[in-house]
Design a protein around this motif. Structure first.
Motif, PDB file in Angstrom:
ATOM      1  N   PHE B  20      -6.854 -54.999  28.838  1.00 28.35           N
ATOM      2  CA  PHE B  20      -5.838 -54.910  27.784  1.00 28.35           C
ATOM      3  C   PHE B  20      -5.332 -56.307  27.461  1.00 28.35           C
ATOM      4  CE2 PHE B  20      -5.044 -50.355  27.592  1.00 28.35           C
ATOM      5  CZ  PHE B  20      -5.527 -49.908  28.815  1.00 28.35           C
ATOM      6  N   LEU B  21      -5.378 -56.665  26.199  1.00 35.35           N
ATOM      7  CA  LEU B  21      -4.777 -57.912  25.740  1.00 35.35           C
ATOM      8  C   LEU B  21      -3.655 -57.531  24.776  1.00 35.35           C
ATOM      9  CD1 LEU B  21      -7.931 -60.100  24.971  1.00 35.35           C
ATOM     10  CD2 LEU B  21      -6.673 -59.889  27.121  1.00 35.35           C
ATOM     11  N   GLU B  22      -2.469 -58.059  25.055  1.00 38.63           N
ATOM     12  CA  GLU B  22      -1.323 -57.698  24.217  1.00 38.63           C
ATOM     13  C   GLU B  22      -0.827 -58.882  23.416  1.00 38.63           C
ATOM     14  OE1 GLU B  22       0.693 -53.770  25.652  1.00 38.63           O
ATOM     15  OE2 GLU B  22       1.679 -55.548  26.508  1.00 38.63           O
ATOM     16  N   CYS B  23      -0.333 -58.564  22.240  1.00 40.86           N
ATOM     17  CA  CYS B  23       0.171 -59.574  21.331  1.00 40.86           C
ATOM     18  C   CYS B  23       1.489 -59.075  20.744  1.00 40.86           C
ATOM     19  CB  CYS B  23      -0.843 -59.811  20.216  1.00 40.86           C
ATOM     20  SG  CYS B  23      -0.298 -60.934  18.922  1.00 40.86           S
ATOM     21  N   VAL B  24       2.490 -59.946  20.716  1.00 36.14           N
ATOM     22  CA  VAL B  24       3.797 -59.596  20.162  1.00 36.14           C
ATOM     23  C   VAL B  24       4.227 -60.684  19.188  1.00 36.14           C
ATOM     24  CG1 VAL B  24       6.216 -59.130  20.676  1.00 36.14           C
ATOM     25  CG2 VAL B  24       4.448 -58.379  22.270  1.00 36.14           C
ATOM     26  N   GLN B  25       4.706 -60.254  18.011  1.00 38.74           N
ATOM     27  CA  GLN B  25       5.243 -61.221  17.045  1.00 38.74           C
ATOM     28  C   GLN B  25       6.684 -60.852  16.716  1.00 38.74           C
ATOM     29  OE1 GLN B  25       5.889 -60.224  13.623  1.00 38.74           O
ATOM     30  NE2 GLN B  25       4.783 -58.277  13.536  1.00 38.74           N
ATOM     31  N   ASP B  26       7.477 -61.874  16.404  1.00 38.12           N
ATOM     32  CA  ASP B  26       8.912 -61.652  16.235  1.00 38.12           C
ATOM     33  C   ASP B  26       9.377 -61.873  14.803  1.00 38.12           C
ATOM     34  OD1 ASP B  26      10.177 -64.839  17.602  1.00 38.12           O
ATOM     35  OD2 ASP B  26       8.805 -64.393  15.955  1.00 38.12           O
ATOM     36  N   GLU B  62     -17.513 -53.752  17.609  1.00 35.95           N
ATOM     37  CA  GLU B  62     -18.226 -53.020  18.668  1.00 35.95           C
ATOM     38  C   GLU B  62     -17.769 -53.483  20.043  1.00 35.95           C
ATOM     39  OE1 GLU B  62     -20.213 -53.089  14.898  1.00 35.95           O
ATOM     40  OE2 GLU B  62     -19.790 -54.780  16.239  1.00 35.95           O
ATOM     41  N   GLY B  63     -17.443 -52.504  20.873  1.00 37.36           N
ATOM     42  CA  GLY B  63     -17.025 -52.786  22.242  1.00 37.36           C
ATOM     43  C   GLY B  63     -15.528 -52.991  22.391  1.00 37.36           C
ATOM     44  N   TYR B  64     -14.816 -52.899  21.262  1.00 30.00           N
ATOM     45  CA  TYR B  64     -13.367 -53.113  21.256  1.00 30.00           C
ATOM     46  C   TYR B  64     -12.651 -51.937  20.591  1.00 30.00           C
ATOM     47  CZ  TYR B  64     -14.873 -57.991  21.806  1.00 30.00           C
ATOM     48  OH  TYR B  64     -15.473 -59.146  22.238  1.00 30.00           O
ATOM     49  N   SER B  65     -11.407 -51.733  20.973  1.00 33.90           N
ATOM     50  CA  SER B  65     -10.524 -50.837  20.240  1.00 33.90           C
ATOM     51  C   SER B  65      -9.148 -51.495  20.174  1.00 33.90           C
ATOM     52  CB  SER B  65     -10.445 -49.455  20.885  1.00 33.90           C
ATOM     53  OG  SER B  65      -9.909 -49.564  22.190  1.00 33.90           O
ATOM     54  N   VAL B  66      -8.275 -50.966  19.333  1.00 31.65           N
ATOM     55  CA  VAL B  66      -6.944 -51.555  19.182  1.00 31.65           C
ATOM     56  C   VAL B  66      -5.904 -50.442  19.123  1.00 31.65           C
ATOM     57  CG1 VAL B  66      -7.639 -53.701  18.043  1.00 31.65           C
ATOM     58  CG2 VAL B  66      -7.215 -51.638  16.669  1.00 31.65           C
ATOM     59  N   SER B  67      -4.668 -50.867  19.335  1.00 33.60           N
ATOM     60  CA  SER B  67      -3.553 -49.935  19.268  1.00 33.60           C
ATOM     61  C   SER B  67      -2.362 -50.657  18.666  1.00 33.60           C
ATOM     62  CB  SER B  67      -3.207 -49.431  20.669  1.00 33.60           C
ATOM     63  OG  SER B  67      -2.019 -48.675  20.659  1.00 33.60           O
ATOM     64  N   GLU B  69       1.323 -49.262  18.088  1.00 35.97           N
ATOM     65  CA  GLU B  69       2.340 -48.215  18.147  1.00 35.97           C
ATOM     66  C   GLU B  69       3.682 -48.704  17.604  1.00 35.97           C
ATOM     67  OE1 GLU B  69       1.813 -45.003  19.036  1.00 35.97           O
ATOM     68  OE2 GLU B  69      -0.306 -45.576  19.094  1.00 35.97           O
ATOM     69  N   LYS B  70       3.912 -50.008  17.673  1.00 40.04           N
ATOM     70  CA  LYS B  70       5.139 -50.604  17.131  1.00 40.04           C
ATOM     71  C   LYS B  70       4.752 -51.772  16.232  1.00 40.04           C
ATOM     72  CE  LYS B  70       8.230 -49.401  20.922  1.00 40.04           C
ATOM     73  NZ  LYS B  70       9.236 -49.902  21.896  1.00 40.04           N
ATOM     74  N   LYS B  71       5.603 -52.057  15.268  1.00 43.09           N
ATOM     75  CA  LYS B  71       5.272 -53.074  14.274  1.00 43.09           C
ATOM     76  C   LYS B  71       5.033 -54.441  14.903  1.00 43.09           C
ATOM     77  CE  LYS B  71       6.854 -54.753   9.778  1.00 43.09           C
ATOM     78  NZ  LYS B  71       7.944 -54.702   8.766  1.00 43.09           N
ATOM     79  N   GLU B  72       5.777 -54.756  15.953  1.00 49.90           N
ATOM     80  CA  GLU B  72       5.689 -56.099  16.508  1.00 49.90           C
ATOM     81  C   GLU B  72       4.571 -56.273  17.536  1.00 49.90           C
ATOM     82  OE1 GLU B  72       8.137 -53.950  16.903  1.00 49.90           O
ATOM     83  OE2 GLU B  72       8.811 -53.871  19.002  1.00 49.90           O
ATOM     84  N   ARG B  73       3.892 -55.198  17.897  1.00 52.83           N
ATOM     85  CA  ARG B  73       2.953 -55.266  19.013  1.00 52.83           C
ATOM     86  C   ARG B  73       1.568 -54.758  18.602  1.00 52.83           C
ATOM     87  NH1 ARG B  73       4.332 -55.548  24.480  1.00 52.83           N
ATOM     88  NH2 ARG B  73       6.504 -55.291  23.824  1.00 52.83           N
ATOM     89  N   PHE B  74       0.546 -55.536  18.956  1.00 56.53           N
ATOM     90  CA  PHE B  74      -0.832 -55.172  18.612  1.00 56.53           C
ATOM     91  C   PHE B  74      -1.685 -55.436  19.838  1.00 56.53           C
ATOM     92  CE2 PHE B  74      -4.061 -53.827  16.003  1.00 56.53           C
ATOM     93  CZ  PHE B  74      -4.899 -54.774  15.436  1.00 56.53           C
ATOM     94  N   SER B  75      -2.309 -54.388  20.348  1.00 55.59           N
ATOM     95  CA  SER B  75      -3.069 -54.515  21.589  1.00 55.59           C
ATOM     96  C   SER B  75      -4.561 -54.424  21.315  1.00 55.59           C
ATOM     97  CB  SER B  75      -2.675 -53.402  22.561  1.00 55.59           C
ATOM     98  OG  SER B  75      -1.297 -53.476  22.862  1.00 55.59           O
ATOM     99  N   LEU B  76      -5.311 -55.235  22.034  1.00 56.52           N
ATOM    100  CA  LEU B  76      -6.778 -55.197  21.975  1.00 56.52           C
ATOM    101  C   LEU B  76      -7.266 -54.660  23.309  1.00 56.52           C
ATOM    102  CD1 LEU B  76      -9.404 -56.057  20.400  1.00 56.52           C
ATOM    103  CD2 LEU B  76      -9.281 -58.191  21.708  1.00 56.52           C
ATOM    104  N   ILE B  77      -8.175 -53.695  23.242  1.00 60.57           N
ATOM    105  CA  ILE B  77      -8.669 -53.037  24.451  1.00 60.57           C
ATOM    106  C   ILE B  77     -10.172 -53.204  24.537  1.00 60.57           C
ATOM    107  CG2 ILE B  77      -8.794 -50.856  25.713  1.00 60.57           C
ATOM    108  CD1 ILE B  77      -6.343 -50.216  23.513  1.00 60.57           C
ATOM    109  N   LEU B  78     -10.619 -53.665  25.693  1.00 63.64           N
ATOM    110  CA  LEU B  78     -12.043 -53.689  25.990  1.00 63.64           C
ATOM    111  C   LEU B  78     -12.273 -52.529  26.953  1.00 63.64           C
ATOM    112  CD1 LEU B  78     -11.139 -56.675  25.240  1.00 63.64           C
ATOM    113  CD2 LEU B  78     -13.148 -57.419  26.536  1.00 63.64           C
ATOM    114  N   GLU B  79     -12.911 -51.485  26.478  1.00 65.52           N
ATOM    115  CA  GLU B  79     -13.045 -50.257  27.270  1.00 65.52           C
ATOM    116  C   GLU B  79     -13.848 -50.484  28.544  1.00 65.52           C
ATOM    117  OE1 GLU B  79     -11.608 -47.376  26.816  1.00 65.52           O
ATOM    118  OE2 GLU B  79     -10.690 -47.764  24.859  1.00 65.52           O
ATOM    119  N   SER B  80     -14.894 -51.283  28.448  1.00 70.65           N
ATOM    120  CA  SER B  80     -15.745 -51.575  29.610  1.00 70.65           C
ATOM    121  C   SER B  80     -16.271 -52.995  29.412  1.00 70.65           C
ATOM    122  CB  SER B  80     -16.891 -50.563  29.692  1.00 70.65           C
ATOM    123  OG  SER B  80     -17.742 -50.872  30.767  1.00 70.65           O
TER     124      SER B  80
END
Lengths: 111, 112
Positions: B20-26, B62-67, B69-80
């Motif tokens: 999980f890689l998380e990103c937050v902007q203000d 390919e190989g990535y997904s994102v989430s 859930e809140k305006k300020e936060r964007f997560s990148l997920i590497l499933e495997s």
């Protein structure tokens, strides 16, 4: 296929020299941005040019947008070691909903 | 000043792990982006989002997904995670109709 081609790819110069970096495309852009990225850090926005033929100056850096809005140049006067970094150009499509980055020019200024 | 923060500067993971890689902007930006940067290949867009719960595939999803859930936060997920996902990952944000993007400091991910 790279939409934005930058040249040169690498540049190593002595402190005090002048240099020009080019960003070329066959596509028209609504605007073009220049960023500088230092090693291990994210790119930092330097400038946006919007109008064909526009020239913007940022201290010793001069940015020009081509008349046809397909290309841009960055000229640095009297380069300093602090100018060292990766220079990236980025273009926004005419619809404004797509963004394209060039592959960058890596500049090293030797003291 | 716009501030974009990323959860880690350096990360080492093993092949097959979920990452999980998380990103937050203000700055209340609508758009958020995930790129990877590799020598000679420049910045390549993985995914972007223009609103909460909205996502669009970029050039190399390919190989990535994102989430988002809140305006300020964007997560990148590497499933495997795989070794070819070793790279510098950059998050960026911008206002909806403005081209200028503001980048985080990046996460250098190594998958062994």
């Amino acid at each position: 296929t790279q939409l934005l081609e930058q040249s040169p790819q690498f540049l190593s110069i002595q402190e005090g020299e002048n240099l020009t970096v080019y960003c070329n495309s066959s596509s028209v852009f609504s605007s073009l941005q220049w960023y500088r990225q230092e090693p291990g850090e994210g790119p930092v926005l330097l400038v946006t040019v919007v109008t064909g033929g526009e020239v913007k100056k940022l201290k010793r850096l001069t940015f020009q947008f081509g008349d046809a809005r397909k290309d841009s140049s960055l000229h640095i006067t009297a380069a300093q070691p602090g100018d060292t970094g990766l220079y990236l150009c980025a273009g926004a499509s005419r619809a404004g909903n797509q963004f394209y980055f060039g592959t960058g020019t890596s500049l090293t200024v030797i003291p | 000043d716009v501030k974009v923060t990323q959860s880690s500067r350096y990360l080492v993971k093993r092949t097959g792990e979920k990452v999980f890689l998380e990103c937050v902007q203000d700055m209340d930006h609508e758009n958020m982006f995930w790129y990877r940067q590799d020598p000679g290949l420049g910045l390549r867009l993985i995914y972007f989002s223009y609103d909460v719960k909205m996502k669009e595939k970029g050039d190399i999803p390919e190989g990535y997904s994102v989430s988002r859930e809140k305006k300020e936060r964007f997560s990148l997920i590497l499933e495997s995670a795989s070794t070819n996902q070793t790279s510098m990952y950059l998050c960026a944000s911008s206002f909806f109709s403005y081209p200028e993007q503001y980048f985080g400091p990046g996460t250098r991910l190594t998958v062994t």
